[in-house]
Design a protein around this motif. Structure first.
Motif, short mmCIF file in Angstrom:
data_model
loop_
_atom_site.label_atom_id
_atom_site.label_comp_id
_atom_site.label_asym_id
_atom_site.label_seq_id
_atom_site.Cartn_x
_atom_site.Cartn_y
_atom_site.Cartn_z
N ARG A 100 24.43 -41.69 16.48
CA ARG A 100 25.31 -41.51 17.64
C ARG A 100 26.76 -41.66 17.17
O ARG A 100 27.04 -42.38 16.21
N GLN A 101 27.66 -41.03 17.88
CA GLN A 101 29.08 -41.16 17.58
C GLN A 101 29.51 -42.59 17.91
O GLN A 101 29.31 -43.06 19.03
N TYR A 110 31.58 -38.09 12.89
CA TYR A 110 30.21 -38.09 13.39
C TYR A 110 29.47 -36.84 12.90
O TYR A 110 28.33 -36.91 12.44
N TYR A 114 26.14 -36.76 10.59
CA TYR A 114 24.93 -36.07 11.05
C TYR A 114 24.50 -35.02 10.02
O TYR A 114 23.33 -34.95 9.65
N ARG A 134 20.20 -32.81 19.69
CA ARG A 134 20.32 -34.23 19.31
C ARG A 134 21.75 -34.58 18.92
O ARG A 134 22.24 -35.66 19.24
N GLU A 137 23.83 -34.73 22.14
CA GLU A 137 23.49 -35.94 22.91
C GLU A 137 24.09 -37.20 22.29
O GLU A 137 24.30 -38.18 23.00
N GLY A 138 24.37 -37.16 21.00
CA GLY A 138 24.95 -38.33 20.34
C GLY A 138 26.46 -38.44 20.47
O GLY A 138 27.05 -39.44 20.06
N TYR A 144 30.39 -34.88 25.13
CA TYR A 144 29.11 -34.23 25.36
C TYR A 144 29.25 -33.18 26.47
O TYR A 144 28.82 -32.04 26.31
#
Length: 160
Positions: A100-101, A110, A114, A134, A137-138, A144
């Motif tokens: 997640r960020q 981020y 990832y 995904r 969402e992070g 987002y």
């Protein structure tokens, strides 16, 4: 050792491979670097192994010297090296699932984190849309919503 098509290792070639510090460096990325340089400089497998061993530092050098003759081929070295210094795949998958960020992390940082996890797992994030979802969402909630508004179709589109 320079057989047909192979070239001997030169000081320039040797020093082009970064030192490996097990406390700082990613083992998979470092091995990939050794293999790329070996291909570019056209080293034999034996020379690739010699260069890799010469570029180990600290605990990795102690580990190699303690392993003795059991690491006398590139395949044996690569397997043992990854076993010792690379995170296990299940740990990487868990890290990817939890990625997640962070509160003070930029979107670019981020995205790099990832992508790095995907690369370590050998996954092309653009082939399966689940990785794009995904990633999105992070992101921070406001980001987002912003990214989702553009309906990206793959990971690269979501990142850019």
């Amino acid at each position: 050792m320079s057989g047909a098509g192979f070239r001997p290792v030169t000081p320039e070639g040797l020093n082009s491979v970064p030192l490996f510090d097990p406390n700082k460096d990613n083992a998979r990325v470092w091995l990939d670097t050794v293999e790329r340089h070996s291909s570019a400089f056209r080293w034999s497998e034996a020379d690739r192994l010699t260069v890799a061993c010469c570029r180990l530092t600290g605990g990795a050098l102690v580990w190699k010297e303690g392993s003795g003759r059991s690491l006398c081929t590139w395949d044996a070295f690569e397997h043992a090296f990854l076993e010792r210094y690379a995170p296990r795949k299940d740990e990487l998958y868990a890290e990817l699932a939890a990625c997640r960020q962070g509160p003070s992390q930029s979107a670019r940082e981020y995205a790099d984190q990832y992508r790095h996890l995907l690369a370590q797992l050998g996954i092309d994030g653009n082939r399966d849309p689940v990785h794009m979802y995904r990633f999105v969402e992070g992101l921070h909630p406001w980001l987002y919503e912003f990214v989702y508004m553009f309906r990206p179709t793959n990971l690269e589109a979501a990142i850019t």
